[in-house]
Design a protein around this motif. Structure first.
Motif, mmCIF file in Angstrom:
data_model
loop_
_atom_site.group_PDB
_atom_site.id
_atom_site.type_symbol
_atom_site.label_atom_id
_atom_site.label_comp_id
_atom_site.label_asym_id
_atom_site.label_seq_id
_atom_site.Cartn_x
_atom_site.Cartn_y
_atom_site.Cartn_z
ATOM 1 N N UNK A 57 0.901 -1.182 -0.062
ATOM 2 C CA UNK A 57 -0.011 0.184 -0.042
ATOM 3 C C UNK A 57 0.918 1.242 0.021
ATOM 4 N N UNK A 58 0.814 2.073 -1.001
ATOM 5 C CA UNK A 58 1.465 3.154 -1.341
ATOM 6 C C UNK A 58 0.739 4.451 -0.774
ATOM 7 N N UNK A 59 0.899 4.947 0.325
ATOM 8 C CA UNK A 59 0.291 6.397 0.995
ATOM 9 C C UNK A 59 1.217 7.547 0.780
ATOM 10 N N UNK A 60 0.120 8.466 0.092
ATOM 11 C CA UNK A 60 0.536 9.827 -0.047
ATOM 12 C C UNK A 60 -0.345 10.775 0.698
ATOM 13 N N UNK A 61 0.226 11.667 1.587
ATOM 14 C CA UNK A 61 -0.541 12.351 2.331
ATOM 15 C C UNK A 61 -0.686 13.853 1.859
ATOM 16 N N UNK A 62 -1.941 14.406 1.813
ATOM 17 C CA UNK A 62 -2.255 15.667 1.201
ATOM 18 C C UNK A 62 -2.961 16.584 2.420
ATOM 19 N N UNK A 63 -2.488 17.396 2.852
ATOM 20 C CA UNK A 63 -3.150 18.001 3.900
ATOM 21 C C UNK A 63 -4.042 19.076 3.462
ATOM 22 N N UNK A 64 -5.366 18.672 2.619
ATOM 23 C CA UNK A 64 -6.162 19.561 1.868
ATOM 24 C C UNK A 64 -7.459 18.968 2.172
#
Length: 211
Positions: A57-64
């Motif tokens: 699982x590739x997790x990219x975090x975006x504080x949006x």
């Protein structure tokens, strides 16, 4: 800008804490490596790579979060709002390619035939984002989920957390939200969320509300 940047770093770290609650997965932080001709370009991987026995699982975090245009359903105006989500999807797809190709920077993570899925984590839900073709077509399936959904996913007790994600991917009828795959599963309280909750005076029923 500095507030947004600091918020992004804090949110990324918070999601990492949540992922480390998983009892049956290995969590790898962001990887920086060289790319291009003579390694002249420095690239960063996704924020977190989660290794399950049956899934990467590739997790990219975006504080949006959704803008007013997104909430009102103005799709023309909303395109710019999810530009970060589009970029995150493309970044996930690129990292999945490096993993499949056996790039040396990812030698400690071996796909070994496991499926690879991408997950973009946002501060608040982007409703319907998974149901239509809002995200770019990528080789790697990518889904958007809110922090609240992840806080729930990492505490599943009836199965490994990889199974709801694989179920979400396989059952196209539940392409709306990741949480749709939680039905029928059991969960325990999230210790990080509970700890934060108990910092507030109103969490104690005996506390004086005037204080």
């Amino acid at each position: 800008m500095s507030f947004a940047r600091d918020m992004g770093h804090l949110f990324e770290a918070y999601i990492g804490r949540q992922l480390r609650l998983l009892p049956d997965a290995q969590v790898h932080p962001e990887i920086t490596h060289r790319h291009g001709r003579k390694g002249g370009q420095q690239l960063r991987s996704v924020d977190w790579i989660v290794e399950f026995s049956d899934l990467l699982l590739l997790v990219e975090v975006k504080a949006t979060m959704p803008t007013e245009a997104v909430r009102l359903g103005d799709l023309d105006a909303a395109e710019s709002a999810w530009a970060k989500l589009v970029k995150a999807s493309e970044q996930i797809d690129a990292v999945a390619g490096y993993l499949r190709d056996g790039h040396e920077a990812y030698a400690h993570i071996t796909p070994a035939g496991r499926p690879i899925l991408g997950l973009v984590i946002t501060l608040e839900p982007f409703y319907l984002i998974n149901a239509y073709d809002f995200l770019p077509a990528t080789t790697t399936p990518v889904y958007v989920a809110s922090a609240e959904e992840l806080e729930r996913l990492v505490t599943v007790t009836s199965t490994t957390a990889s199974q709801p994600m694989l179920q979400h991917h396989m059952e196209h009828a539940v392409g709306w939200h990741v949480r749709e795959s939680f039905a029928g599963h059991t969960f325990e309280p999230n210790p990080i969320v509970e700890s934060a909750w108990h910092r507030y005076p109103w969490s104690d029923s005996t506390a004086d509300p005037r204080q």
